[in-house]
Design an enzyme around this catalytic site. Structure first.
Site, PDB file in Angstrom:
ATOM      1  N   ASP A   8       0.879  -1.173   0.000  1.00 47.40           N
ATOM      2  CA  ASP A   8       0.000   0.000   0.000  1.00 47.40           C
ATOM      3  C   ASP A   8       0.919   1.227   0.000  1.00 47.40           C
ATOM      4  OD1 ASP A   8      -2.121   1.797   0.300  1.00 47.40           O
ATOM      5  OD2 ASP A   8      -1.996   1.701   2.482  1.00 47.40           O
ATOM      6  N   GLU A  68      -1.216  -1.487  -4.622  1.00 48.37           N
ATOM      7  CA  GLU A  68      -2.485  -0.754  -4.690  1.00 48.37           C
ATOM      8  C   GLU A  68      -2.320   0.421  -5.642  1.00 48.37           C
ATOM      9  OE1 GLU A  68      -4.684  -0.341  -0.994  1.00 48.37           O
ATOM     10  OE2 GLU A  68      -5.535   1.536  -1.693  1.00 48.37           O
ATOM     11  N   ASP A 141      -2.065   0.637   7.866  1.00 51.75           N
ATOM     12  CA  ASP A 141      -1.387   0.625   6.558  1.00 51.75           C
ATOM     13  C   ASP A 141      -0.788  -0.748   6.255  1.00 51.75           C
ATOM     14  OD1 ASP A 141      -1.332   3.639   5.651  1.00 51.75           O
ATOM     15  OD2 ASP A 141      -0.883   3.621   7.779  1.00 51.75           O
TER      16      ASP A 141
END
Lengths: 179, 179
Positions: A8, A68, A141
């Site tokens: 991410d 992502e 996260d």
């Protein structure tokens, strides 16, 4: 066994998760975050993100990196800086010749929970269940990095047959209409 | 002698110019473009941009890299992809421990022509004159890379004394007003 590194991306905090897939059961190998200092110059922070991801790749030797896609923030500047971080992460994957998958946030949510508009809590709940963990990966996260890795595992093991059939039917229908 | 590598970032075409500065006279050492194929995956194209810039740094050993800042295109997607390219260019500069300067497009135009809203043709005309060339560097993206390098040379040799004085006067005026 297949090993997936999920990322991410972020300039301040980049979340990651390493997931092993043997048969259909995914297992969490490691997760965490790469943090950089907001007071450091952008180039130095990008260097830290690139070095951190490269180190993870060297240590775990994954087959696949799942990243992502850009989240289009209201503040264009934020999105552009995020693009810089994604650039050096994609580079790290390419330099190690990994298979690279990029997933929009909604696609990851849908693969994990069945809903593209799922809340962060719903994603964390399903990540915890799918990996048979006692609690959700921390910080948030890191959980997002794990979710990206799981998305690659699930789309690899579960081919989207119903959607394929539907698109075939639609193509056929369009063809017949033209006749 | 000071050596500056100027870069106009792009995913399709990245322009570059290497400018040597001895005293106050800048000389063009090399300029050109790094092209990537739009049909290749983004990660591969970023790898080519990073490898190209790293090769230029290894060959010329510049002290400074001057990189044009993001141009905020109307299409946010374009700007974000440009951010990815800038990310790997900044990384190449940081990995080689160069001094990194980032300049907004208007600042480069102003340093070269005196006008932040100068046209591309005006910038190319001044680049040609400043470097005593017979014609403008080709293609246009190469000229933009050269302009970025020249901007770093000119801001290094010509400290903005008048502006400094003006800001001092304004600060003094504000201070007196407060009394």
């Amino acid at each position: 066994m297949k090993l997936v590194l999920g990322i991410d991306p972020g300039t301040a905090v980049t979340g990651f998760g390493v997931v092993a897939l043997e048969g259909r059961a995914p297992t969490l190998v490691e997760c965490g975050v790469i943090r950089t200092n907001a007071r450091d110059p952008l180039a130095q922070r990008l260097h830290e993100v690139h070095a951190g991801v490269s180190e993870l790749i060297a240590r775990h030797r994954p087959d696949t990196i799942a990243i992502e896609d850009v989240f289009y923030a209201k503040n264009v500047r934020t999105t552009v800086v995020l693009g810089h971080a994604r650039g050096v992460i994609l580079l790290a994957g390419q330099q190690a010749r990994l298979t690279i998958h990029e997933y929009p946030p909604a696609e990851i949510k849908k693969a994990i929970t069945g809903r593209g508009a799922a809340t962060k809590e719903q994603v964390q709940f399903m990540v915890t269940r799918l990996l048979r963990l006692k609690s959700a990966p921390q910080p948030a996260d890191a959980a997002d990095g794990v979710a990206a890795a799981l998305c690659a595992c699930m789309t690899a093991t579960l081919p989207k047959l119903p959607e394929l059939k539907l698109s075939t039917l639609l193509a056929k229908a369009a063809q017949e209409k033209r006749k």
